[in-house]
Design a protein around this motif. Structure first.
Motif, mmCIF file in Angstrom:
data_model
loop_
_atom_site.group_PDB
_atom_site.id
_atom_site.type_symbol
_atom_site.label_atom_id
_atom_site.label_comp_id
_atom_site.label_asym_id
_atom_site.label_seq_id
_atom_site.Cartn_x
_atom_site.Cartn_y
_atom_site.Cartn_z
ATOM 1 N N THR A 1 25.467 2.050 -24.282
ATOM 2 C CA THR A 1 25.824 3.382 -24.771
ATOM 3 C C THR A 1 25.654 3.468 -26.282
ATOM 4 O O THR A 1 25.116 4.453 -26.807
ATOM 5 N N LEU B 1 20.143 -4.230 -20.139
ATOM 6 C CA LEU B 1 21.294 -3.937 -19.288
ATOM 7 C C LEU B 1 21.064 -4.450 -17.868
ATOM 8 O O LEU B 1 21.951 -5.074 -17.268
ATOM 9 N N ASN C 1 28.865 4.332 -20.772
ATOM 10 C CA ASN C 1 30.229 3.929 -20.448
ATOM 11 C C ASN C 1 31.067 3.920 -21.721
ATOM 12 O O ASN C 1 30.597 3.544 -22.785
ATOM 13 N N LYS D 1 24.320 5.535 -16.865
ATOM 14 C CA LYS D 1 24.731 4.169 -17.198
ATOM 15 C C LYS D 1 25.636 4.116 -18.417
ATOM 16 O O LYS D 1 26.107 3.051 -18.793
ATOM 17 N N ASP E 1 27.569 -2.156 -20.432
ATOM 18 C CA ASP E 1 27.430 -0.700 -20.455
ATOM 19 C C ASP E 1 27.827 -0.121 -21.807
ATOM 20 O O ASP E 1 27.227 0.843 -22.287
#
Length: 399
Positions: A367, A356, A293, A291, A363
């Protein structure tokens, strides 16, 4: 290759690569295997492997394979969260309610405020807040992510440093347990869906009634039956919470929170937690890494992660230092407690996954939070161990 063969290839990578990095690199002091698995998940995600070798990434982690991995990850994390709920012991916190409430309150509220300030600074820039979030949900969610203490990982780290069963270790568990309740309560508030408020009201009322009956049932069962019944209860609570719009992990935590730890043999419970970490949680770490990004640019994400890390660590440190002054702790005691309570790892990652999934964060924000959790956890042992070596006599001090 068939889907089965590709799935097994993905499982081979998931279990082999982090183990080799951990064992050959001898990273345990700075990065326990759990942290290495999380980092490996990020490396195997679209932000790193997907950019460097897009064809390999698309082949190994095709949508059908990821869907299968997600099913394992969901059940693994539900088990893990349920165990965390079972291990909460609020009775000891109540016995020391003044100390526990002051310390836990400041250890939670100060980093929450610091993290909320960072979140408010992120709000004007597109790409951080999720499409389904209101500004207050985003700010509160990020603030709480900075305040989270990962109770299961805290237990593992204190076991490693041989302070878990000492008076200081038990005090720290009390503080973390009180904060855990608050964290999941705030998460439930963030997850409130006014379009499904009727369902959520039905769930909460029904849960209170059924939980009472469930506790009566569990008390009448032999221990060997309690293990099986607890898994049935877990599935029921997770399904009901997700149906109500509160997310299945909120249900998993509630399923464990209404169970008493003394219903189960402690050694077996410890073994279950370790086995879930060994056998199933690596799949969750991989699915988490998938997940990640970098669409806002790697530098921007790292800057956000650094700001969140500073807010989390400094907020926890300031809060616990204030508690130490109010409660007149010995010199150096507050620093050790603050650094242990700032451990993030799994619970914060679970918390961020929920945000999320519900569209509260993007995303890119996920992160940044993931990188913050890794950084905070990797700092814990290297910072705390030298302090313990110098102030070992503090461990023996009772409240």
């Amino acid at each position: 290759m068939s889907n089965t063969e590709i799935f097994l290839l993905a499982m081979l990578v998931i279990f082999t690569l982090p183990y080799l990095i951990w064992r050959v690199g001898r990273t345990d002091y700075y990065a326990p295997l759990v942290v290495v698995q999380i980092i490996t998940g990020i490396l195997l995600g679209p932000g790193v492997l997907g950019n460097a070798f897009p064809e390999v990434y698309k082949f190994v982690f095709a949508p059908t394979i990821v869907h299968s991995l997600n099913g394992i990850a969901w059940w693994a994390v539900m088990l893990f969260v349920m165990i965390a709920g079972i291990e909460l012991d609020l009775r000891k916190a109540w016995e020391h309610k003044r100390e526990s409430s002051i310390t836990a309150g400041l250890a939670l509220c100060v980093p929450l405020m610091f993290g909320s300030v960072v979140a408010m600074a992120m709000l004007p820039t597109d790409g951080w807040m999720g499409s389904k979030a209101l500004p207050w949900q985003f700010v509160l969610g990020i603030g709480m992510a900075c305040a989270v203490t990962a109770l299961p990982i805290l237990i593992l780290l204190m076991e490693k440093m041989q302070i878990l069963r000492e008076p200081m270790g038990q005090r720290i568990l009390r503080y973390a347990s009180v904060d855990d309740i608050a964290i999941w309560g705030v998460l439930a508030l963030i997850m409130l869906d006014w379009t499904r408020v009727g369902r959520q009201a039905i769930f909460l009322v029904s849960f209170a009634i059924v939980a009472y009956l469930f506790r009566r049932l569990m008390q009448s069962l032999a221990e060997r039956d309690r293990w099986f019944v607890s898994l049935i209860w877990l599935a029921i609570c997770a399904l009901a919470a997700d149906w109500a719009g509160l997310h299945f992990m909120v249900g998993a935590f509630l399923a464990g929170a209404v169970m008493d730890a003394e219903w189960f043999d402690q050694e077996k419970m410890d073994a279950l937690r370790h086995h879930v970490l060994l056998v199933m949680m690596p799949v969750f770490f991989l699915s988490t890494g998938l997940k990640t990004n970098w669409t806002l640019g790697g530098v921007t994400v790292f800057i956000a992660a650094a700001a969140l890390l500073v807010a989390a660590i400094s907020g926890k440190w300031v809060g616990v230092q204030l508690a130490g002054r109010i409660l007149k702790w010995q010199k150096g005691e507050a620093s050790i407690i603050a650094w242990l309570l700032q451990t993030k790892a799994l619970i914060m990652i679970i918390f961020a996954n929920i945000l999320l999934d519900k569209g509260v964060i993007t995303d890119a924000t996920f992160t940044a939070l993931l990188l913050m959790a890794i950084g905070s956890t990797m700092l814990t042992v290297p910072v705390v161990q030298p302090k313990l070596n110098k102030l070992r006599e503090l461990i023996q001090r009772s409240t």
